[in-house]
Design a protein around this motif. Structure first.
Motif, PDB file in Angstrom:
ATOM      1  N   ILE A 201       0.842  -1.204   0.000  1.00  0.00           N
ATOM      2  CA  ILE A 201       0.000   0.000   0.000  1.00  0.00           C
ATOM      3  C   ILE A 201       0.875   1.252   0.000  1.00  0.00           C
ATOM      4  N   ASP A 202       1.918   1.281   0.817  1.00  0.00           N
ATOM      5  CA  ASP A 202       2.839   2.428   0.850  1.00  0.00           C
ATOM      6  C   ASP A 202       3.465   2.673  -0.521  1.00  0.00           C
ATOM      7  N   ILE A 203       3.931   1.620  -1.163  1.00  0.00           N
ATOM      8  CA  ILE A 203       4.563   1.752  -2.480  1.00  0.00           C
ATOM      9  C   ILE A 203       3.554   2.284  -3.493  1.00  0.00           C
ATOM     10  N   THR A 204       2.344   1.735  -3.472  1.00  0.00           N
ATOM     11  CA  THR A 204       1.299   2.178  -4.398  1.00  0.00           C
ATOM     12  C   THR A 204       0.976   3.656  -4.204  1.00  0.00           C
ATOM     13  N   GLU A 205       0.867   4.094  -2.948  1.00  0.00           N
ATOM     14  CA  GLU A 205       0.567   5.502  -2.666  1.00  0.00           C
ATOM     15  C   GLU A 205       1.704   6.412  -3.116  1.00  0.00           C
ATOM     16  N   GLU A 206       2.936   6.000  -2.892  1.00  0.00           N
ATOM     17  CA  GLU A 206       4.078   6.807  -3.332  1.00  0.00           C
ATOM     18  C   GLU A 206       4.121   6.905  -4.853  1.00  0.00           C
ATOM     19  N   ASN A 207       3.813   5.815  -5.527  1.00  0.00           N
ATOM     20  CA  ASN A 207       3.783   5.847  -6.993  1.00  0.00           C
ATOM     21  C   ASN A 207       2.713   6.808  -7.498  1.00  0.00           C
ATOM     22  N   LYS A 208       1.551   6.809  -6.850  1.00  0.00           N
ATOM     23  CA  LYS A 208       0.484   7.738  -7.238  1.00  0.00           C
ATOM     24  C   LYS A 208       0.923   9.184  -7.018  1.00  0.00           C
ATOM     25  N   LYS A 209       1.603   9.448  -5.897  1.00  0.00           N
ATOM     26  CA  LYS A 209       2.088  10.800  -5.620  1.00  0.00           C
ATOM     27  C   LYS A 209       3.092  11.240  -6.679  1.00  0.00           C
ATOM     28  N   SER A 210       3.968  10.355  -7.081  1.00  0.00           N
ATOM     29  CA  SER A 210       4.976  10.732  -8.074  1.00  0.00           C
ATOM     30  C   SER A 210       4.323  11.030  -9.416  1.00  0.00           C
ATOM     31  N   LEU A 211       3.245  10.358  -9.742  1.00  0.00           N
ATOM     32  CA  LEU A 211       2.527  10.654 -10.978  1.00  0.00           C
ATOM     33  C   LEU A 211       1.899  12.040 -10.922  1.00  0.00           C
ATOM     34  N   ASP A 212       1.365  12.434  -9.772  1.00  0.00           N
ATOM     35  CA  ASP A 212       0.779  13.760  -9.605  1.00  0.00           C
ATOM     36  C   ASP A 212       1.836  14.845  -9.782  1.00  0.00           C
ATOM     37  N   ILE A 213       2.993  14.629  -9.199  1.00  0.00           N
ATOM     38  CA  ILE A 213       4.088  15.599  -9.315  1.00  0.00           C
ATOM     39  C   ILE A 213       4.521  15.722 -10.773  1.00  0.00           C
ATOM     40  N   ASP A 214       4.645  14.590 -11.451  1.00  0.00           N
ATOM     41  CA  ASP A 214       5.072  14.612 -12.851  1.00  0.00           C
ATOM     42  C   ASP A 214       4.073  15.373 -13.727  1.00  0.00           C
ATOM     43  N   SER A 215       2.786  15.187 -13.490  1.00  0.00           N
ATOM     44  CA  SER A 215       1.801  15.889 -14.311  1.00  0.00           C
ATOM     45  C   SER A 215       1.851  17.388 -14.042  1.00  0.00           C
ATOM     46  N   ASN A 216       2.106  17.782 -12.797  1.00  0.00           N
ATOM     47  CA  ASN A 216       2.247  19.202 -12.479  1.00  0.00           C
ATOM     48  C   ASN A 216       3.461  19.804 -13.170  1.00  0.00           C
ATOM     49  N   VAL A 217       4.546  19.087 -13.197  1.00  0.00           N
ATOM     50  CA  VAL A 217       5.763  19.555 -13.857  1.00  0.00           C
ATOM     51  C   VAL A 217       5.510  19.709 -15.351  1.00  0.00           C
ATOM     52  N   LEU A 218       4.802  18.751 -15.939  1.00  0.00           N
ATOM     53  CA  LEU A 218       4.496  18.849 -17.366  1.00  0.00           C
ATOM     54  C   LEU A 218       3.639  20.068 -17.670  1.00  0.00           C
ATOM     55  N   ASP A 219       2.679  20.382 -16.795  1.00  0.00           N
ATOM     56  CA  ASP A 219       1.851  21.575 -16.991  1.00  0.00           C
ATOM     57  C   ASP A 219       2.693  22.846 -16.952  1.00  0.00           C
ATOM     58  N   ILE A 220       3.623  22.899 -16.025  1.00  0.00           N
ATOM     59  CA  ILE A 220       4.503  24.062 -15.909  1.00  0.00           C
ATOM     60  C   ILE A 220       5.397  24.191 -17.154  1.00  0.00           C
ATOM     61  N   LEU A 221       5.933  23.060 -17.600  1.00  0.00           N
ATOM     62  CA  LEU A 221       6.804  23.073 -18.776  1.00  0.00           C
ATOM     63  C   LEU A 221       6.046  23.485 -20.025  1.00  0.00           C
ATOM     64  N   LYS A 222       4.780  23.137 -20.114  1.00  0.00           N
ATOM     65  CA  LYS A 222       3.987  23.506 -21.283  1.00  0.00           C
ATOM     66  C   LYS A 222       3.813  25.028 -21.371  1.00  0.00           C
ATOM     67  N   LYS A 223       3.820  25.705 -20.221  1.00  0.00           N
ATOM     68  CA  LYS A 223       3.620  27.155 -20.176  1.00  0.00           C
ATOM     69  C   LYS A 223       4.883  27.910 -20.550  1.00  0.00           C
ATOM     70  N   ILE A 224       6.016  27.235 -20.496  1.00  0.00           N
ATOM     71  CA  ILE A 224       7.290  27.916 -20.775  1.00  0.00           C
ATOM     72  C   ILE A 224       7.503  28.064 -22.255  1.00  0.00           C
TER      73      ILE A 224
END
Length: 72
Positions: free
Chosen positions: A49-72
């Motif tokens: 469960i811990d690993i699954t939750e951490e993987n989900k968090k990393s996906l959220d961070i990656d999508s946020n980074v992609l949104d920021i990069l798209k604006k640049i």
């Protein structure tokens, strides 16, 4: 859910290549041994469960980074 009673030294077979053996029962705890192929991941549920939750968090961070990069 299949529920079985086993004594110390008795086993349960899962599929053709996984064997779970009861090794010890003491103070309300059961010690088990698992014999499985090396390519089978065996994790305690809370770790899984811990690993699954951490993987989900990393996906959220990656999508946020992609949104920021798209604006640049």
């Amino acid at each position: 859910m299949l529920i079985l009673n086993r004594k110390i030294g008795e086993s349960i077979i899962i599929g053709e290549d996984i064997e779970i053996t009861i090794l010890e029962v003491s103070d309300g705890r059961v010690k088990i041994g698992i014999d499985a192929p090396e390519d089978i991941n065996i994790l305690r549920k809370e770790i899984y469960i811990d690993i699954t939750e951490e993987n989900k968090k990393s996906l959220d961070i990656d999508s946020n980074v992609l949104d920021i990069l798209k604006k640049i």
